[in-house]
Design an enzyme around this catalytic site. Sequence first.
Site, PDB file in Angstrom:
ATOM      1  N   ASP A   7       0.876  -1.166   0.000  1.00 53.72           N
ATOM      2  CA  ASP A   7       0.000   0.000   0.000  1.00 53.72           C
ATOM      3  C   ASP A   7       0.920   1.225   0.000  1.00 53.72           C
ATOM      4  O   ASP A   7       2.113   1.106   0.321  1.00 53.72           O
ATOM      5  CB  ASP A   7      -0.898  -0.037   1.233  1.00 53.72           C
ATOM      6  CG  ASP A   7      -1.748   1.203   1.370  1.00 53.72           C
ATOM      7  OD1 ASP A   7      -2.452   1.551   0.410  1.00 53.72           O
ATOM      8  OD2 ASP A   7      -1.696   1.849   2.443  1.00 53.72           O
ATOM      9  N   ASP A   9      -0.135   5.144   0.846  1.00 53.83           N
ATOM     10  CA  ASP A   9      -0.408   6.147   1.884  1.00 53.83           C
ATOM     11  C   ASP A   9      -0.494   5.492   3.262  1.00 53.83           C
ATOM     12  O   ASP A   9      -1.307   4.581   3.475  1.00 53.83           O
ATOM     13  CB  ASP A   9      -1.714   6.877   1.592  1.00 53.83           C
ATOM     14  CG  ASP A   9      -1.688   7.603   0.262  1.00 53.83           C
ATOM     15  OD1 ASP A   9      -1.668   8.837   0.273  1.00 53.83           O
ATOM     16  OD2 ASP A   9      -1.677   6.926  -0.789  1.00 53.83           O
ATOM     17  N   ASP A 169      -1.763  -0.829   5.985  1.00 54.71           N
ATOM     18  CA  ASP A 169      -1.936  -0.097   7.253  1.00 54.71           C
ATOM     19  C   ASP A 169      -3.395   0.031   7.660  1.00 54.71           C
ATOM     20  O   ASP A 169      -3.728   0.911   8.462  1.00 54.71           O
ATOM     21  CB  ASP A 169      -1.345   1.312   7.112  1.00 54.71           C
ATOM     22  CG  ASP A 169      -2.202   2.218   6.236  1.00 54.71           C
ATOM     23  OD1 ASP A 169      -2.672   1.752   5.171  1.00 54.71           O
ATOM     24  OD2 ASP A 169      -2.436   3.373   6.626  1.00 54.71           O
TER      25      ASP A 169
END
Length: 223
Positions: A7, A9, A169
């Site tokens: 991922d 961001d 995240d």
Amino acid sequence: MRTVIFDLDGTLADTSGDLLAAANHCFRQMGHGDVLVHGQDANIALRGGRMMLTHGLERVGAYRADTVDEFYPVLLAAYAEAIDHHTAFYPGAMEAVEALKAAGYGVGICTNKPEALADLLLTRLGVREVFASLVGADTLPVRKPDPEPLREAARRAGGDPARCVLVGDSDTDRNTARAAGVPSVLVTFGPSGADMAALEPEALLHHFDDLPGLVPNLIGRVF
């Protein structure tokens, strides 16, 4: 080839400062001033542009769905103009990526950021060519947590989608990996890091230095 898909961001880089600045640009145009707070609202920023507009408008008691729709393109344009002013990689992130590549893994990115913006950010940061694949929110007809973007990121990186791991995240990343039947590693140093253990990923990552040692024990396991 085995692949490690990231991922973007909140996982590889803290992009919250530039995202919040773009949202506040919109709120100033609306006459509300700077509504979202750098640092304090980082978790909101990493949930996307529409979520920032929604939260900010709710905070000032002015939420309307049509206002979010009207200003979303304004936010994207403002973000593109200043996409790398505050963004920084988390400590050890790119060193870990390079170590994985040196060990023979393909590396790619699967993000819910629009592909053009993700490409622009990585190019501005000087690392676009490091990643063999980039699949964004609009690359395919579906986006995470649908598993297909993850599988496509693995394929474009030259790998078998069944032999990858997703580093993320959020619950979106955990659910994407679970739907694809592959392991996830969730970082604990982002704005929502304290919540990651409850999602029960196959591994938690407290520092990128540890990632090259985690991956060999995860890839190829069936979930």
